[in-house]
Design a protein around this motif. Structure first.
Motif, PDB file in Angstrom:
ATOM      1  N   LYS A   1       0.801  -1.147  -0.116  1.00 57.34           N
ATOM      2  CA  LYS A   1       0.076   0.106   0.084  1.00 57.34           C
ATOM      3  C   LYS A   1       0.879   1.158  -0.067  1.00 57.34           C
ATOM      4  O   LYS A   1       0.453   2.154  -0.678  1.00 57.34           O
ATOM      5  N   GLU A   2       1.886   1.201   0.683  1.00 54.61           N
ATOM      6  CA  GLU A   2       3.114   2.360   0.865  1.00 54.61           C
ATOM      7  C   GLU A   2       3.448   2.728  -0.896  1.00 54.61           C
ATOM      8  O   GLU A   2       3.626   3.826  -1.184  1.00 54.61           O
TER       9      GLU A   2
ATOM     10  N   ASP B   1       0.723   4.497  -2.771  1.00 53.31           N
ATOM     11  CA  ASP B   1       0.717   5.781  -2.200  1.00 53.31           C
ATOM     12  C   ASP B   1       2.178   6.514  -2.834  1.00 53.31           C
ATOM     13  O   ASP B   1       1.460   7.818  -3.832  1.00 53.31           O
TER      14      ASP B   1
ATOM     15  N   THR C   1       1.328   9.548  -5.754  1.00 58.93           N
ATOM     16  CA  THR C   1       1.845  11.043  -5.442  1.00 58.93           C
ATOM     17  C   THR C   1       2.810  11.478  -6.524  1.00 58.93           C
ATOM     18  O   THR C   1       2.933  12.532  -7.092  1.00 58.93           O
TER      19      THR C   1
END
Length: 237
Positions: free
Chosen positions: A131-132, A135, A139
């Motif tokens: 999930k990181e 993200d 971004t």
């Protein structure tokens, strides 16, 4: 699987070469690349025929033939030919066939115009992404292209992010698997007595990330022609 060096982002993308020999960059992807540059004739399967390709990958062991790809003409809702797809029949999480913004994908799928002169869409999946990393990827694309349109997928339960540019459309879908009701089996070979044991494997949920880039108006044309959706590209709308 994860991120590779981002020192060349935005300006040094090279024309794609044969799939599997080097990671194909989707940054500033050149849609005019002949599909034969990516699937050269030497990849045509001698076993399956002219509409099938054997692709070597870094995870292919000596003596193995690599992954099988199918070339297929897809039709629209009215049974008219729409485009030609090159779809992957297998994958390994260790492969890095495509990259975008420094993020790598272990599968690679392509859609080509019927005359074969232009690539209409290219993309793939990372079936074991964190999930990181999702993200960070969102971004990065947001800083580069602006705020995305957001919504839920129509075909599969996923969160969809879409960047519509003047000359292309980018999509990124995040899909959370749910394996609590699945029966997973593991095949274990015992060399000492030459037997095979089938036993229940561990269930685990994972996050999958699907990224595609479409040439010009091909994304809108594709969405209007839902009957051609097949494989990873289903996660683009």
């Amino acid at each position: 699987m994860g991120f590779i060096s981002t020192s060349c982002l935005g300006g040094c993308a090279q024309r794609p070469g044969p799939l599997g020999e080097k990671t194909i960059e989707l940054d500033d992807f050149d849609f005019s690349t002949p599909i034969t540059d990516i699937f050269p004739d030497r990849y045509i399967s001698t076993e399956w025929g002219e509409n099938w390709y054997r692709i070597p990958t870094p995870s292919t062991e000596d003596g193995e033939d690599g992954y099988l790809y199918q070339k297929e003409t897809c039709i629209d809702f009215y049974d008219n030919p729409f485009w030609i797809t090159y779809s992957q029949m297998g994958s390994c999480d260790a492969d890095e066939l495509l990259s975008m913004g420094g993020h790598t994908f272990s599968t690679a799928n392509f859609a080509v115009t019927l005359d074969g002169r232009r690539i209409a869409a290219a993309g793939g999946c990372n079936r074991n992404i964190t999930k990181e990393d999702c993200d960070r990827f969102i971004t990065l694309l947001t800083k580069r292209y602006g705020e995305p349109e957001q919504g839920d997928g129509e075909w599969f339960p996923c969160r969809l992010y879409k960047w519509k540019l003047k000359d292309r459309t980018l999509t990124f879908a995040i899909h959370e698997t749910d394996e609590h009701n699945e029966l997973k089996l593991e095949r274990v070979y015992h060399e000492e007595d030459n037997t095979v044991e089938i036993r229940e494997d561990k269930r685990r949920n994972r996050t999958e990330g699907y990224f595609f880039v479409f040439d010009g108006e091909w994304y809108d044309r594709f969405v209007r022609t839902q009957s051609v959706a097949k494989g990873d590209i289903c996660y683009t709308y």
